[in-house]
Design an enzyme around this catalytic site. Sequence first.
Site, PDB file in Angstrom:
ATOM      1  N   ASP A  62       0.802  -1.094  -0.027  1.00 23.47           N
ATOM      2  CA  ASP A  62      -0.001   0.078   0.099  1.00 23.47           C
ATOM      3  C   ASP A  62       0.849   1.466   0.207  1.00 23.47           C
ATOM      4  O   ASP A  62       1.788   1.227   0.506  1.00 23.47           O
ATOM      5  CB  ASP A  62      -0.926   0.027   1.370  1.00 23.47           C
ATOM      6  CG  ASP A  62      -2.100   1.053   1.115  1.00 23.47           C
ATOM      7  OD1 ASP A  62      -2.435   1.263   0.114  1.00 23.47           O
ATOM      8  OD2 ASP A  62      -2.695   1.183   1.943  1.00 23.47           O
ATOM      9  N   ARG A  97      -0.062   7.595  -2.596  1.00 23.42           N
ATOM     10  CA  ARG A  97       0.802   8.896  -1.852  1.00 23.42           C
ATOM     11  C   ARG A  97       2.130   9.170  -2.519  1.00 23.42           C
ATOM     12  O   ARG A  97       2.464  10.161  -2.257  1.00 23.42           O
ATOM     13  CB  ARG A  97       0.625   8.279  -0.384  1.00 23.42           C
ATOM     14  CG  ARG A  97      -0.986   8.712  -0.032  1.00 23.42           C
ATOM     15  CD  ARG A  97      -1.169   8.072   1.319  1.00 23.42           C
ATOM     16  NE  ARG A  97      -1.319   6.673   1.187  1.00 23.42           N
ATOM     17  CZ  ARG A  97      -1.219   5.641   2.198  1.00 23.42           C
ATOM     18  NH1 ARG A  97      -1.062   5.959   3.268  1.00 23.42           N
ATOM     19  NH2 ARG A  97      -1.547   4.529   2.123  1.00 23.42           N
ATOM     20  N   HIS A 119       2.059   2.959  -9.060  1.00 24.45           N
ATOM     21  CA  HIS A 119       2.080   1.692  -9.312  1.00 24.45           C
ATOM     22  C   HIS A 119       3.036   1.153 -10.108  1.00 24.45           C
ATOM     23  O   HIS A 119       3.688   0.005  -9.689  1.00 24.45           O
ATOM     24  CB  HIS A 119       0.670   1.541 -10.021  1.00 24.45           C
ATOM     25  CG  HIS A 119      -0.449   1.894  -9.259  1.00 24.45           C
ATOM     26  ND1 HIS A 119      -0.806   1.497  -7.945  1.00 24.45           N
ATOM     27  CD2 HIS A 119      -1.616   2.654  -9.708  1.00 24.45           C
ATOM     28  CE1 HIS A 119      -1.743   2.120  -7.284  1.00 24.45           C
ATOM     29  NE2 HIS A 119      -2.361   2.861  -8.580  1.00 24.45           N
ATOM     30  N   SER A 166      -7.868  -5.576  -4.632  1.00 26.63           N
ATOM     31  CA  SER A 166      -8.801  -6.159  -3.913  1.00 26.63           C
ATOM     32  C   SER A 166     -10.471  -6.272  -4.627  1.00 26.63           C
ATOM     33  O   SER A 166     -10.353  -5.482  -5.466  1.00 26.63           O
ATOM     34  CB  SER A 166      -8.876  -5.434  -2.681  1.00 26.63           C
ATOM     35  OG  SER A 166      -9.669  -4.162  -2.705  1.00 26.63           O
ATOM     36  N   LEU A 208      10.361 -20.919  -4.933  1.00 27.68           N
ATOM     37  CA  LEU A 208       9.588 -19.887  -4.382  1.00 27.68           C
ATOM     38  C   LEU A 208       8.360 -20.169  -5.000  1.00 27.68           C
ATOM     39  O   LEU A 208       8.217 -20.365  -6.326  1.00 27.68           O
ATOM     40  CB  LEU A 208      10.034 -18.504  -4.523  1.00 27.68           C
ATOM     41  CG  LEU A 208       9.285 -17.448  -3.992  1.00 27.68           C
ATOM     42  CD1 LEU A 208       9.015 -17.440  -2.431  1.00 27.68           C
ATOM     43  CD2 LEU A 208       9.524 -15.886  -4.583  1.00 27.68           C
ATOM     44  N   ARG A 248       2.214  -4.944   5.956  1.00 24.39           N
ATOM     45  CA  ARG A 248       1.599  -3.947   5.390  1.00 24.39           C
ATOM     46  C   ARG A 248       2.232  -2.475   5.425  1.00 24.39           C
ATOM     47  O   ARG A 248       2.538  -1.972   6.471  1.00 24.39           O
ATOM     48  CB  ARG A 248       0.245  -3.390   5.847  1.00 24.39           C
ATOM     49  CG  ARG A 248      -0.795  -2.691   4.996  1.00 24.39           C
ATOM     50  CD  ARG A 248      -2.070  -2.284   5.360  1.00 24.39           C
ATOM     51  NE  ARG A 248      -2.638  -1.456   4.491  1.00 24.39           N
ATOM     52  CZ  ARG A 248      -3.976  -1.469   4.184  1.00 24.39           C
ATOM     53  NH1 ARG A 248      -4.756  -2.623   4.654  1.00 24.39           N
ATOM     54  NH2 ARG A 248      -4.430  -0.728   3.002  1.00 24.39           N
TER      55      ARG A 248
HETATM   56  C1  IPE Z   1      -5.436  -2.730   0.104  1.00 30.20           C
HETATM   57  O1  IPE Z   1      -5.291  -1.457  -0.329  1.00 30.20           O
HETATM   58  C2  IPE Z   1      -5.608  -3.494  -1.513  1.00 30.20           C
HETATM   59  C3  IPE Z   1      -4.291  -3.629  -2.145  1.00 30.20           C
HETATM   60  C4  IPE Z   1      -3.080  -3.279  -1.584  1.00 30.20           C
HETATM   61  C5  IPE Z   1      -4.255  -4.320  -3.314  1.00 30.20           C
HETATM   62  P1  IPE Z   1      -6.223  -0.380  -0.260  1.00 30.20           P
HETATM   63  O2  IPE Z   1      -5.322   1.011  -0.424  1.00 30.20           O
HETATM   64  O3  IPE Z   1      -7.233  -0.451  -1.349  1.00 30.20           O
HETATM   65  O4  IPE Z   1      -6.929  -0.672   1.044  1.00 30.20           O
HETATM   66  P2  IPE Z   1      -7.830   0.558   1.748  1.00 30.20           P
HETATM   67  O5  IPE Z   1      -8.950   0.963   0.836  1.00 30.20           O
HETATM   68  O6  IPE Z   1      -7.049   1.751   1.996  1.00 30.20           O
HETATM   69  O7  IPE Z   1      -8.370  -0.366   3.022  1.00 30.20           O
HETATM   70  C1  IPE Z   2      -1.666   0.075  -3.214  1.00 31.53           C
HETATM   71  O1  IPE Z   2      -1.436   1.535  -3.420  1.00 31.53           O
HETATM   72  C2  IPE Z   2      -1.906  -0.590  -4.645  1.00 31.53           C
HETATM   73  C3  IPE Z   2      -3.214  -0.790  -4.850  1.00 31.53           C
HETATM   74  C4  IPE Z   2      -4.250  -0.968  -4.173  1.00 31.53           C
HETATM   75  C5  IPE Z   2      -3.641  -1.160  -6.446  1.00 31.53           C
HETATM   76  P1  IPE Z   2      -2.481   2.303  -3.289  1.00 31.53           P
HETATM   77  O2  IPE Z   2      -3.096   2.728  -4.885  1.00 31.53           O
HETATM   78  O3  IPE Z   2      -3.627   2.248  -2.521  1.00 31.53           O
HETATM   79  O4  IPE Z   2      -1.968   3.914  -2.808  1.00 31.53           O
HETATM   80  P2  IPE Z   2      -2.442   5.017  -1.624  1.00 31.53           P
HETATM   81  O5  IPE Z   2      -3.119   4.073  -0.405  1.00 31.53           O
HETATM   82  O6  IPE Z   2      -3.348   5.646  -2.414  1.00 31.53           O
HETATM   83  O7  IPE Z   2      -1.312   5.715  -1.401  1.00 31.53           O
HETATM   84 MG    MG Z   3      -3.982   2.292  -0.646  1.00 32.65          MG
END
Ligand code: IPE
Ligand code: IPE
Ligand code: MG
Length: 254
Positions: free
Chosen positions: A24, A28, A41, A69, A135, A192
């Site tokens: 995650d 940001r 990404h 997700s 792996l 996480r």
């Molecule tokens: C969780 O991240 C899912 C993935 C990293 C794929 P999100 O950024 O979607 O989770 P929430 O919405 O903050 O809980």
């Molecule tokens: C996680 O990073 C990747 C996916 C959920 C696909 P985010 O896209 O959720 O990044 P933030 O949380 O907005 O920083």
């Molecule tokens: Mg996120």
Amino acid sequence: MPESKQANVRQGNTLPRHVAIIMDGNGRWAKQRHLPRIAGHRAGVKSVRRVVEQCIDKRIRALTVFAFSTENWRRPQKEVGLLMELFLNALEREVKKLHQHDVQMRIIGDRSRFPAQLQRRIEEAEQYTASNTALTFTIAANYGGRWDITRAARELGRAVASGELDADDISENALQSRLALADLPEPDLFIRTGGEQRISNFLLWQLAYTEFYFTDTLWPDFGKESFAEALESFSSRQRRFGRTSEQVEKEKVV
Ligand code: IPE
Ligand code: IPE
Ligand code: MG
């Protein structure tokens, strides 16, 4: 060195067999740099590569990462489309190299909603790497812990309806064996990144006794040292699985 850590070292039990990661903070990371979210990404794919390399190096048996997700469809259509494209490109670029490193690739989640071309690539990647053993690298895509458990329950229901299984024989094992990752050891370590402290519908059943590690580091910044810190934290934990600390110490010091 604290007592519990000494015991762990003596046991030679300092490395997790299976690491599960919620990657995650990509958005940001991009925002901090005044870049579009997709740039985050893309940088995140590099972090995946680094962690895979670290797992191979350290002979960790399984790595499972959360890439998309069941709730991520709620994001702007443009971001979802670009993520699908990125997933497809990353698969095309990386599979050969992963195969050379004896990595088995799996994708868990409901793939039926993905573009047809992506579904085909996923199948090819899985078949191509199926007999690799160094792996097991699993990507959770359109995955949700609730989806996983619901699907297993549906299968149990079918088995009961067809007379293949007695309802009284529905056990934890019967359900577990129908979940994604059923053939792997449950994750020992959950990481996480990005500062949030929640599961966001990742592996709900499989994380029952997993050690949790949260870091503010954003996923694209998560490098070799960050992973080493997470492993270090894991090695200092005492896993009791319901027993007392004294019982655990006694077992380890032989
Ligand atoms: C969780 O991240 C899912 C993935 C990293 C794929 P999100 O950024 O979607 O989770 P929430 O919405 O903050 O809980
Ligand atoms: C996680 O990073 C990747 C996916 C959920 C696909 P985010 O896209 O959720 O990044 P933030 O949380 O907005 O920083
Ligand atoms: Mg996120």
